[in-house]
Scaffold this motif. Structure first.
Motif, PDB file in Angstrom:
ATOM      1  N   ASP A 181       9.638  -0.682  -7.931  1.00  0.00           N
ATOM      2  CA  ASP A 181       8.391  -0.080  -7.680  1.00  0.00           C
ATOM      3  C   ASP A 181       7.938   1.641  -8.744  1.00  0.00           C
ATOM      4  O   ASP A 181       8.763   2.323  -8.060  1.00  0.00           O
ATOM      5  N   GLU A 182       6.470   1.813  -9.769  1.00  0.00           N
ATOM      6  CA  GLU A 182       6.073   3.704  -9.968  1.00  0.00           C
ATOM      7  C   GLU A 182       5.649   3.590  -7.724  1.00  0.00           C
ATOM      8  O   GLU A 182       5.714   3.664  -7.076  1.00  0.00           O
ATOM      9  N   SER A 183       6.612   4.996  -8.347  1.00  0.00           N
ATOM     10  CA  SER A 183       6.910   6.302  -7.622  1.00  0.00           C
ATOM     11  C   SER A 183       5.847   7.377  -7.726  1.00  0.00           C
ATOM     12  O   SER A 183       6.163   7.520  -8.954  1.00  0.00           O
ATOM     13  N   TYR A 184       5.465   8.191  -7.233  1.00  0.00           N
ATOM     14  CA  TYR A 184       4.938   8.827  -7.468  1.00  0.00           C
ATOM     15  C   TYR A 184       5.613  10.552  -6.600  1.00  0.00           C
ATOM     16  O   TYR A 184       4.477  11.621  -6.691  1.00  0.00           O
ATOM     17  N   GLY A 185       6.396  10.330  -5.854  1.00  0.00           N
ATOM     18  CA  GLY A 185       6.844  11.190  -5.454  1.00  0.00           C
ATOM     19  C   GLY A 185       7.279  12.615  -5.856  1.00  0.00           C
ATOM     20  O   GLY A 185       7.362  12.237  -7.134  1.00  0.00           O
ATOM     21  N   ALA A 186       7.693  13.661  -5.002  1.00  0.00           N
ATOM     22  CA  ALA A 186       8.329  14.852  -5.899  1.00  0.00           C
ATOM     23  C   ALA A 186       8.880  14.737  -6.954  1.00  0.00           C
ATOM     24  O   ALA A 186      10.315  13.759  -6.642  1.00  0.00           O
ATOM     25  N   THR A 187       9.065  15.472  -7.695  1.00  0.00           N
ATOM     26  CA  THR A 187      10.342  15.401  -8.708  1.00  0.00           C
ATOM     27  C   THR A 187      11.242  16.363  -9.210  1.00  0.00           C
ATOM     28  O   THR A 187      12.345  16.157 -10.558  1.00  0.00           O
ATOM     29  N   ASP A 241      13.987  11.106  -1.191  1.00  0.00           N
ATOM     30  CA  ASP A 241      14.458  10.391   0.150  1.00  0.00           C
ATOM     31  C   ASP A 241      14.999   8.588   0.483  1.00  0.00           C
ATOM     32  O   ASP A 241      15.044   8.119   0.171  1.00  0.00           O
ATOM     33  N   VAL A 242      14.987   8.783   1.506  1.00  0.00           N
ATOM     34  CA  VAL A 242      15.837   7.125   1.579  1.00  0.00           C
ATOM     35  C   VAL A 242      15.358   6.667   3.305  1.00  0.00           C
ATOM     36  O   VAL A 242      15.440   7.699   3.753  1.00  0.00           O
ATOM     37  N   VAL A 243      14.495   5.563   3.715  1.00  0.00           N
ATOM     38  CA  VAL A 243      14.016   5.391   5.320  1.00  0.00           C
ATOM     39  C   VAL A 243      14.295   4.253   5.483  1.00  0.00           C
ATOM     40  O   VAL A 243      14.539   2.922   4.290  1.00  0.00           O
ATOM     41  N   LEU A 244      15.397   3.515   6.480  1.00  0.00           N
ATOM     42  CA  LEU A 244      15.935   2.714   6.911  1.00  0.00           C
ATOM     43  C   LEU A 244      14.992   1.764   8.101  1.00  0.00           C
ATOM     44  O   LEU A 244      15.188   2.999   8.705  1.00  0.00           O
ATOM     45  N   TRP A 245      14.979   0.719   8.305  1.00  0.00           N
ATOM     46  CA  TRP A 245      14.282   0.346   8.958  1.00  0.00           C
ATOM     47  C   TRP A 245      15.384  -1.167   9.648  1.00  0.00           C
ATOM     48  O   TRP A 245      15.901  -1.555   8.264  1.00  0.00           O
ATOM     49  N   GLY A 300      11.600   9.535  -6.619  1.00  0.00           N
ATOM     50  CA  GLY A 300      10.913  10.240  -7.738  1.00  0.00           C
ATOM     51  C   GLY A 300       9.849   9.512  -8.508  1.00  0.00           C
ATOM     52  O   GLY A 300       9.014   9.901  -8.097  1.00  0.00           O
ATOM     53  N   ASP A 301      10.820   8.867  -9.840  1.00  0.00           N
ATOM     54  CA  ASP A 301       9.076   8.235 -10.186  1.00  0.00           C
ATOM     55  C   ASP A 301       9.708   6.916  -9.828  1.00  0.00           C
ATOM     56  O   ASP A 301       8.644   5.717 -10.967  1.00  0.00           O
ATOM     57  N   THR A 302      10.432   5.978  -9.233  1.00  0.00           N
ATOM     58  CA  THR A 302      10.668   4.730  -9.274  1.00  0.00           C
ATOM     59  C   THR A 302      10.881   4.460  -7.109  1.00  0.00           C
ATOM     60  O   THR A 302      12.348   5.686  -6.827  1.00  0.00           O
ATOM     61  N   GLU A 303      10.084   3.818  -6.866  1.00  0.00           N
ATOM     62  CA  GLU A 303      10.731   3.515  -5.592  1.00  0.00           C
ATOM     63  C   GLU A 303      11.717   1.824  -5.266  1.00  0.00           C
ATOM     64  O   GLU A 303      10.930   0.984  -5.916  1.00  0.00           O
TER      65      GLU A 303
END
Length: 511
Positions: free
Chosen positions: A285-291, A258-262, A271-274
């Motif tokens: 930064d490290e991410s813990y999202g779905a892979t 996902d991509v979120v825009l402000w 997935g593994d990186t934000e």
């Protein structure tokens, strides 16, 4: 602290004033950078830099002048102090009065002493000196008491109380001589030293060098980080949005969950990186999202040029005055296609507005009006690829049809439209039997709906509004019929009619 020990506050201030001229370099550097960047290089953001420098310059000049005066006096006082300590002559002084100030140092109170000095040579004179007096030693400084001071004809009126005088001088001070006629009165202030000594050392070279360094630092390079510092860009503007997402792609590629825009930043979950983008800066930064690869989408599928217009449309739909109140989330929906969901920042779960990846916005309509119903049914037919359905349910903000998964298919899906959202497709809860009848949506006239609402309004005595009714259209007893029911805490009303609105029947009863 014992009497006679001078506080070190003046020394601290003297050292601090060495740096008081540095603030002058900041507005000068801003003016220089503004002239070069704005006028010479024609970079619009640097006009704001120039204006900021002009506004700050008078304040910096005033601060520099005050600092110069303070430093000059402090240097002069230090010179006098050193001269009296090394070359001054001792003399006895008689305390006439003392006035405490509001300052203190290590429990000692800084006090102004008015004393009459009786020098060994010359006539007595009256002057004022400042001294730190510990409360334990205060009796020795009461009016009429004698003190040993250092004084010199080179600095008339400037005296310093000696901390530890020789014994014979202490005895003389214990029995001070008659002061006789006081011929001269000094304030202890005024022009005690030559004017040249009161001027601080010139450091214009340092000011000039620092100014140039700061100006060059602001100008090299001119890029989005500098622009963001001085102009506060709106990332929802087309150019800034494209540039920011290009930075995100350059850092993390094109595949995201996902991509979120402000309006002030972007976040992209790979997935593994934000990846977080702010104007002029990209961080990871490290991410813990779905892979799961099925959850990923390619950012190149999204029509980015449509986003600014969709944001403005969402703001109008939500009734908010500024696009900064909106956020955008791009992700793959449960039904499969990539969608852009627009929401309110202050109420992220309350209202949404959806658009397809190609920029097609979701339909906003009242489906119980004739025009609204026709628009929604046309949207459903386009999504289904056909118009034959098992059942149609129409409400003001939601319309759903049970239809073959695809034209001619033996399995059935539910295609649902909700106000502000794209059509969603999911398997029917109960799959159709072989004998279930289909009908064509063209057999249903949406103009029936307002007439049925008016009939309900006329016949119903319910306390709930009839606009909350939901009409179901399906085959019943060999004909295509329409049916709805409403109820409140006490009563229930049911309306049935043919699909074309003929033969309406309204039944009411107690719950």
């Amino acid at each position: 602290m014992i009497a006679g020990e001078e506080p070190s506050f003046d020394g601290i201030v003297l050292r601090a004033t060495r740096f008081f001229r540095l603030p002058l370099t900041v507005p000068l550097a801003l003016v220089l950078a503004g002239v070069v960047g704005g006028l010479v290089l024609e970079h619009g953001a640097y006009i704001a830099v120039f204006v900021a420098g002009v506004v700050l310059a008078p304040l910096a000049i005033a601060l520099n002048a005050v600092a110069g005066t303070m430093r000059g006096h402090l240097l002069a006082d230090a010179a006098e102090e050193r001269y009296l300590r090394e070359h001054g002559e001792r003399a006895v002084a008689v305390v006439e009065r003392l006035t405490p100030t509001n300052s203190s140092f290590n429990d000692a109170h800084v006090t102004d002493l008015v004393v009459t000095v009786v020098p060994a040579h010359g006539r007595a004179y009256r002057t004022t000196t400042r001294h730190a007096i510990h409360p334990v030693l205060a009796p020795a400084f009461q009016p009429g008491k004698g003190l040993v001071v250092r004084q010199s004809a080179k600095y008339p009126g400037v005296v310093r109380v000696e901390q530890d005088p020789p014994r014979q001088w202490r005895e003389q001070a214990a029995h001070p001589p008659e002061t006789g006629t006081v011929s001269t009165v000094h304030s202890g202030q005024g022009p005690r030293t030559p004017a040249a000594r009161r001027r601080p050392p010139a450091n214009f070279g340092v000011v000039l060098l620092t100014t140039v360094v700061l100006a060059v630092g602001a100008l090299l390079p001119i890029h989005s980080a500098v622009v963001a510092l001085v102009s506060d860009p709106d990332l929802f503007a087309a150019e800034e949005l494209r540039g920011g997402l290009d930075e995100v792609v350059a850092e993390g590629g094109t595949a995201y969950i996902d991509v979120v825009l402000w309006s002030e930043k972007f976040t992209a979950d790979a997935g593994d990186t934000e990846i977080v983008y702010r104007p002029g800066r990209v961080s990871t930064d490290e991410s813990y999202g779905a892979t799961d690869e099925a959850d990923r989408f390619d950012l190149r599928e999204v029509n980015l040029t449509a986003i600014p217009g969709l944001i403005e449309q969402a703001a109008r739909t939500f009734g908010v005055p500024a696009t900064e109140d909106v956020y955008v989330r791009i992700e793959r929906s449960a039904a499969g296609p990539v969608e852009m969901r627009f929401g309110l920042r202050t109420q992220p779960d309350s209202r949404t507005f959806t658009a397809a990846a190609d920029g097609t916005p979701a339909l906003n309509a009242d489906a119980l009006t004739e025009d609204g119903a026709r628009a929604v049914l046309a949207l459903l037919v386009e999504r289904m690829g056909g118009s034959r359905v098992y059942q149609l349910t129409v409400g003001s903000g939601r319309v759903s049809v049970d239809a073959p998964t695809s034209p001619g298919s033996a399995t059935g899906d539910t295609f649902a439209w909700a106000d502000g959202k794209l059509v969603e497709q999911s398997p029917m809860t109960i799959q159709p039997d072989e004998g279930d009848r289909l009908f064509d949506l063209a057999e249903f006239d949406p103009a029936v709906l307002p007439r049925m609402l008016a009939l309900l309004e006329e016949r119903s005595e319910l306390t709930v509004p009839v606009s909350g009714a939901s009409f179901r259209v399906e085959h019943d007893s060999g004909r295509l019929g329409l049916r709805t029911s409403l109820q409140d805490d006490y009563s229930r009303v049911t309306l049935t009619a043919a699909a074309d609105g003929s033969d309406p029947m309204v039944q009411t009863g107690r719950r």
